[in-house]
Design a protein around this motif. Structure first.
Motif, PDB file in Angstrom:
ATOM      1  N   ASP A 474       0.839  -1.193   0.000  1.00  0.00           N
ATOM      2  CA  ASP A 474       0.000   0.000   0.000  1.00  0.00           C
ATOM      3  C   ASP A 474       0.882   1.254   0.000  1.00  0.00           C
ATOM      4  OD1 ASP A 474       0.970  -0.467   2.526  1.00  0.00           O
ATOM      5  OD2 ASP A 474      -0.794   0.261   3.563  1.00  0.00           O
ATOM      6  N   HIS A 475       0.285   2.433   0.111  1.00  0.00           N
ATOM      7  CA  HIS A 475       1.052   3.676  -0.056  1.00  0.00           C
ATOM      8  C   HIS A 475       1.715   4.151   1.223  1.00  0.00           C
ATOM      9  CE1 HIS A 475      -2.755   5.180   1.562  1.00  0.00           C
ATOM     10  NE2 HIS A 475      -2.106   6.296   1.896  1.00  0.00           N
ATOM     11  N   ASP A 476       1.299   3.633   2.392  1.00  0.00           N
ATOM     12  CA  ASP A 476       1.838   4.183   3.636  1.00  0.00           C
ATOM     13  C   ASP A 476       2.171   3.141   4.700  1.00  0.00           C
ATOM     14  OD1 ASP A 476      -0.691   3.369   4.324  1.00  0.00           O
ATOM     15  OD2 ASP A 476      -1.356   5.334   5.074  1.00  0.00           O
ATOM     16  N   GLY A 477       2.068   1.865   4.392  1.00  0.00           N
ATOM     17  CA  GLY A 477       2.407   0.824   5.360  1.00  0.00           C
ATOM     18  C   GLY A 477       1.290   0.454   6.310  1.00  0.00           C
ATOM     19  N   THR A 478       0.094   1.001   6.104  1.00  0.00           N
ATOM     20  CA  THR A 478      -1.029   0.692   6.981  1.00  0.00           C
ATOM     21  C   THR A 478      -1.365  -0.800   6.968  1.00  0.00           C
ATOM     22  OG1 THR A 478      -1.982   2.893   6.729  1.00  0.00           O
ATOM     23  CG2 THR A 478      -3.475   1.135   7.421  1.00  0.00           C
ATOM     24  N   VAL A 479      -1.302  -1.404   5.780  1.00  0.00           N
ATOM     25  CA  VAL A 479      -1.625  -2.832   5.667  1.00  0.00           C
ATOM     26  C   VAL A 479      -0.694  -3.675   6.539  1.00  0.00           C
ATOM     27  CG1 VAL A 479      -1.639  -4.810   4.077  1.00  0.00           C
ATOM     28  CG2 VAL A 479      -2.706  -2.648   3.411  1.00  0.00           C
ATOM     29  N   LEU A 480       0.577  -3.293   6.613  1.00  0.00           N
ATOM     30  CA  LEU A 480       1.525  -4.027   7.438  1.00  0.00           C
ATOM     31  C   LEU A 480       1.089  -4.004   8.903  1.00  0.00           C
ATOM     32  CD1 LEU A 480       4.145  -5.503   6.623  1.00  0.00           C
ATOM     33  CD2 LEU A 480       5.407  -3.517   7.447  1.00  0.00           C
ATOM     34  N   LYS A 481       0.630  -2.859   9.363  1.00  0.00           N
ATOM     35  CA  LYS A 481       0.178  -2.741  10.748  1.00  0.00           C
ATOM     36  C   LYS A 481      -1.103  -3.532  10.978  1.00  0.00           C
ATOM     37  CE  LYS A 481       2.368   1.778  11.166  1.00  0.00           C
ATOM     38  NZ  LYS A 481       2.164   3.241  11.278  1.00  0.00           N
ATOM     39  N   LEU A 482      -1.980  -3.567   9.992  1.00  0.00           N
ATOM     40  CA  LEU A 482      -3.200  -4.365  10.114  1.00  0.00           C
ATOM     41  C   LEU A 482      -2.881  -5.859  10.171  1.00  0.00           C
ATOM     42  CD1 LEU A 482      -5.515  -2.463   7.593  1.00  0.00           C
ATOM     43  CD2 LEU A 482      -5.631  -2.414  10.103  1.00  0.00           C
ATOM     44  N   ILE A 483      -1.924  -6.295   9.352  1.00  0.00           N
ATOM     45  CA  ILE A 483      -1.490  -7.697   9.396  1.00  0.00           C
ATOM     46  C   ILE A 483      -0.943  -8.021  10.782  1.00  0.00           C
ATOM     47  CG2 ILE A 483       0.230  -9.333   8.530  1.00  0.00           C
ATOM     48  CD1 ILE A 483      -0.077  -8.037   5.775  1.00  0.00           C
ATOM     49  N   ASP A 484      -0.120  -7.120  11.306  1.00  0.00           N
ATOM     50  CA  ASP A 484       0.476  -7.316  12.629  1.00  0.00           C
ATOM     51  C   ASP A 484      -0.620  -7.482  13.685  1.00  0.00           C
ATOM     52  OD1 ASP A 484       2.823  -7.250  14.452  1.00  0.00           O
ATOM     53  OD2 ASP A 484       1.862  -5.427  15.195  1.00  0.00           O
ATOM     54  N   ALA A 485      -1.641  -6.640  13.625  1.00  0.00           N
ATOM     55  CA  ALA A 485      -2.736  -6.720  14.599  1.00  0.00           C
ATOM     56  C   ALA A 485      -3.476  -8.046  14.484  1.00  0.00           C
ATOM     57  CB  ALA A 485      -3.690  -5.545  14.393  1.00  0.00           C
ATOM     58  N   GLU A 486      -3.657  -8.538  13.261  1.00  0.00           N
ATOM     59  CA  GLU A 486      -4.386  -9.790  13.080  1.00  0.00           C
ATOM     60  C   GLU A 486      -3.562 -11.001  13.518  1.00  0.00           C
ATOM     61  OE1 GLU A 486      -6.946 -10.428   9.823  1.00  0.00           O
ATOM     62  OE2 GLU A 486      -7.116  -8.300   9.305  1.00  0.00           O
ATOM     63  N   VAL A 487      -2.237 -10.917  13.388  1.00  0.00           N
ATOM     64  CA  VAL A 487      -1.381 -11.986  13.903  1.00  0.00           C
ATOM     65  C   VAL A 487      -1.509 -12.049  15.425  1.00  0.00           C
ATOM     66  CG1 VAL A 487       1.007 -12.739  14.227  1.00  0.00           C
ATOM     67  CG2 VAL A 487       0.240 -11.963  11.981  1.00  0.00           C
ATOM     68  N   ARG A 488      -1.500 -10.900  16.068  1.00  0.00           N
ATOM     69  CA  ARG A 488      -1.622 -10.862  17.529  1.00  0.00           C
ATOM     70  C   ARG A 488      -2.987 -11.387  17.978  1.00  0.00           C
ATOM     71  NH1 ARG A 488       2.634  -8.143  19.635  1.00  0.00           N
ATOM     72  NH2 ARG A 488       3.906  -7.102  18.054  1.00  0.00           N
ATOM     73  N   ALA A 489      -4.010 -11.061  17.205  1.00  0.00           N
ATOM     74  CA  ALA A 489      -5.340 -11.591  17.519  1.00  0.00           C
ATOM     75  C   ALA A 489      -5.363 -13.116  17.378  1.00  0.00           C
ATOM     76  CB  ALA A 489      -6.378 -10.952  16.607  1.00  0.00           C
ATOM     77  N   ALA A 490      -4.688 -13.622  16.360  1.00  0.00           N
ATOM     78  CA  ALA A 490      -4.641 -15.073  16.142  1.00  0.00           C
ATOM     79  C   ALA A 490      -3.922 -15.767  17.296  1.00  0.00           C
ATOM     80  CB  ALA A 490      -3.941 -15.383  14.825  1.00  0.00           C
ATOM     81  N   VAL A 491      -2.836 -15.178  17.755  1.00  0.00           N
ATOM     82  CA  VAL A 491      -2.100 -15.746  18.889  1.00  0.00           C
ATOM     83  C   VAL A 491      -3.000 -15.800  20.119  1.00  0.00           C
ATOM     84  CG1 VAL A 491      -0.198 -15.338  20.505  1.00  0.00           C
ATOM     85  CG2 VAL A 491       0.175 -15.076  18.042  1.00  0.00           C
ATOM     86  N   SER A 492      -3.753 -14.726  20.341  1.00  0.00           N
ATOM     87  CA  SER A 492      -4.642 -14.671  21.503  1.00  0.00           C
ATOM     88  C   SER A 492      -5.781 -15.671  21.388  1.00  0.00           C
ATOM     89  CB  SER A 492      -5.190 -13.252  21.644  1.00  0.00           C
ATOM     90  OG  SER A 492      -6.116 -13.173  22.694  1.00  0.00           O
ATOM     91  N   GLU A 493      -6.402 -15.741  20.217  1.00  0.00           N
ATOM     92  CA  GLU A 493      -7.577 -16.589  20.049  1.00  0.00           C
ATOM     93  C   GLU A 493      -7.240 -18.080  20.044  1.00  0.00           C
ATOM     94  OE1 GLU A 493     -10.288 -15.413  16.948  1.00  0.00           O
ATOM     95  OE2 GLU A 493      -9.788 -13.294  17.219  1.00  0.00           O
ATOM     96  N   THR A 494      -6.061 -18.433  19.534  1.00  0.00           N
ATOM     97  CA  THR A 494      -5.666 -19.842  19.515  1.00  0.00           C
ATOM     98  C   THR A 494      -5.046 -20.278  20.835  1.00  0.00           C
ATOM     99  OG1 THR A 494      -3.509 -19.270  18.542  1.00  0.00           O
ATOM    100  CG2 THR A 494      -5.298 -19.872  17.018  1.00  0.00           C
ATOM    101  N   GLY A 495      -4.607 -19.310  21.644  1.00  0.00           N
ATOM    102  CA  GLY A 495      -4.022 -19.627  22.934  1.00  0.00           C
ATOM    103  C   GLY A 495      -2.648 -20.259  22.869  1.00  0.00           C
ATOM    104  N   VAL A 496      -1.945 -20.096  21.765  1.00  0.00           N
ATOM    105  CA  VAL A 496      -0.615 -20.694  21.649  1.00  0.00           C
ATOM    106  C   VAL A 496       0.356 -19.985  22.585  1.00  0.00           C
ATOM    107  CG1 VAL A 496      -0.945 -21.498  19.294  1.00  0.00           C
ATOM    108  CG2 VAL A 496      -0.066 -19.196  19.672  1.00  0.00           C
ATOM    109  N   ASP A 497       1.318 -20.744  23.062  1.00  0.00           N
ATOM    110  CA  ASP A 497       2.277 -20.235  24.039  1.00  0.00           C
ATOM    111  C   ASP A 497       3.553 -19.803  23.322  1.00  0.00           C
ATOM    112  OD1 ASP A 497       3.667 -19.588  26.323  1.00  0.00           O
ATOM    113  OD2 ASP A 497       4.116 -21.664  26.871  1.00  0.00           O
TER     114      ASP A 497
END
Length: 507
Positions: A474-497
């Motif tokens: 994208d033009h400003d890196g926003t997508v990268l930050k959104l991906i990062d947020a979704e990875v963190r959500a996945a870690v939380s929702e799956t409960g992986v250690d």
């Protein structure tokens, strides 16, 4: 810490943790690291490893009875190598010891002496306290997962303990191997640089082994060197020499900015990986360095194919006219794929570069990678065009790439963690508001999006970590930050250690 350490058992019983046999390297903690990682290997264990390695190479792989050994610059590496040699001699192997060297220096000795096998004692970029062995049974080839699994079983089950030698092994020390390797590089590259202008090069080796090699090669080829911490120091007083480490790379940025160098080069602890800083003092991820080199080789008539690993930018497929072949991450995998498909070169985002004949011998060598990059830059300078690395990079489509983030995940659980996260994402149709158009399961999971953005989650092959990387277009890196947020959500929702990993805002 293992209860064998600092006891009389340490000198009587072999300590060799099964987790030290990794996908394609063997790597253990042999001295306390201070971070709680248990000691997993002692010198009795190293001798046992050497005994089984020699028998495995000769009897199981039919690789002959001759082997090159060497070691990197750590306070204990020579002791590890000597214990390994004792075991190899006990097995009946004829050992050619080249002493202190880089990993590509050991690979070169295989070619120079026509010896099929190699055992290089190095922990590469791992912190002090770690040791390991990179093993090969053919030239320009190191153990892959099949060989390592078989070798691990063979060794851990003690299958060589009761076998008898047909003959005693012999030992030769080659004191000239270092000079021969350096001179061979200079001789093979002199003609390519003949008549070309030279540029100023900042060189940082982080006090690792490559400081004994890379500056000499470049100076002999006529380059002006701006040295950083190139004197070997096994305490690594400034930073760990890892081309994916941000502190290491930042130091080279300062070196380039303060010296007016045209490019900055940083070499990892055993000299087989290269990090690059452009003329403006900006960090350049190695996949983009490989891409501009590949484009240069195409301009000079090479038609590929080129091999890349799953951590690499998606621009290879859109920017090159040659075929692009994907490989699992790891020097053994990429090296094998380069040989399998007859590639001109292979590039791994961690900084391993593999050049086939006539530029190299097919193995990963940071000196050869540096020379290929400098050949491109000097050739451009000779035409009076703006041949700076920053200019060549600016000509590529813009994207935003994350660093190589490696949250802790134990060796026992990391693959299960990746499987859980992969299952989570495989149920998704989109990521960061973009449609998922392709999923690669070559190595972990790589999600590719409609605009060429992507996310990779995989298990590290040689340390107790995950690897999380993403690229956005994208033009400003926003997508990268959104991906990062979704990875963190996945870690939380799956409960992986897993351990903490820095947010992109912290870089």
């Amino acid at each position: 810490m293992n209860d064998t350490y600092n006891s009389d058992r340490y000198f009587r019983e072999a300590l060799m943790a099964a987790t030290g046999f990794r996908e394609y390297d063997a790597r253990w903690v042999i001295e306390p690291t201070g971070d709680g990682t248990p000691v997993g290997l002692n010198y009795v264990g190293v001798r046992t490893l050497g005994l089984h390695l020699g028998r495995f190479l000769a009897d199981r792989l039919d690789a002959g009875r001759r082997i090159v050994v060497g070691h990197d610059f750590r306070s204990y590496s020579e002791n590890v190598k000597n214990a390994l040699v004792v075991g190899l001699l006990q097995s009946g192997m004829d050992v050619v010891d080249i002493g202190l060297t880089t990993t590509p220096g050991a690979y070169h000795a295989q070619f120079a002496r026509d010896i099929p096998c190699v055992a290089m004692v190095t922990a590469s970029h791992n912190e002090n306290g770690w040791t390991g062995v990179k093993i090969g049974h053919r030239k320009a080839s190191t153990f892959g997962p099949a060989e390592m699994r078989d070798f691990a079983s063979y060794t851990l089950e003690g299958r060589a303990e009761d076998t008898k030698n047909s003959h005693a092994g012999s030992y030769t020390f080659d004191a000239d191997a270092r000079d021969h390797y350096i001179d061979s590089l200079v001789e093979s590259w002199t003609e390519r640089f003949r008549g070309l202008p030279r540029i100023k090069v900042a060189v940082e080796t982080g006090n690792g082994t490559a400081g004994l090699f890379a500056p000499q090669v470049l100076e002999k080829l006529g380059f002006e060197i701006v040295p950083g911490n190139v004197e070997p120091d096994w305490t690594f007083p400034h930073f760990n020499p890892n081309p994916e480490s941000v502190p290491f790379l930042r130091s080279v940025e300062s070196l380039v900015a303060g010296s007016g160098a045209d490019v900055g080069l940083c070499f990892d602890g055993d000299g087989d990986r290269l990090g690059v800083i452009d003329d403006r003092g900006n960090l350049v991820f190695a996949d983009r360095v490989g891409l501009v080199i590949a484009k240069f080789l195409e301009e000079r008539g090479s038609s590929g194919p080129f091999v890349i690993d799953v951590k690499s930018t998606s621009l290879y497929e859109s920017e090159l006219t040659s075929d692009v072949v994907w490989a699992k991450t790891g020097h053994s995998y990429v090296k094998a794929k380069v040989a399998e498909v007859g590639a001109v070169a292979g590039f791994e985002r961690s900084g391993h570069f593999f050049f086939s004949e006539p530029l190299g011998h097919g193995y990963d060598d940071a000196c050869v990678a540096a020379l290929a990059l400098l050949w491109m830059l000097c050739s451009a300078k000779a035409t009076d065009e703006d041949g700076s690395l920053s200019h060549k990079l600016a000509a590529l489509p813009r994207s935003f790439s994350s660093p190589n983030r490696q949250p802790y995940a134990s060796d026992e659980t990391k693959y299960t963690v990746v499987d859980k996260l992969a299952a989570y994402f495989e149920q998704r149709e989109s990521l960061a508001g973009k449609r998922i158009t392709n999923i690669r399961r070559i190595n972990g999971i790589r999600l590719e999006l409609e605009d060429r953005s992507w996310l990779l989650i995989r298990a590290s092959s040689n340390s107790p970590n995950l690897v999380i990387i993403a690229e956005a277009f994208d033009h400003d890196g926003t997508v990268l930050k959104l991906i990062d947020a979704e990875v963190r959500a996945a870690v939380s929702e799956t409960g992986v250690d897993i351990g903490r990993f820095d947010s992109l805002a912290e870089y």
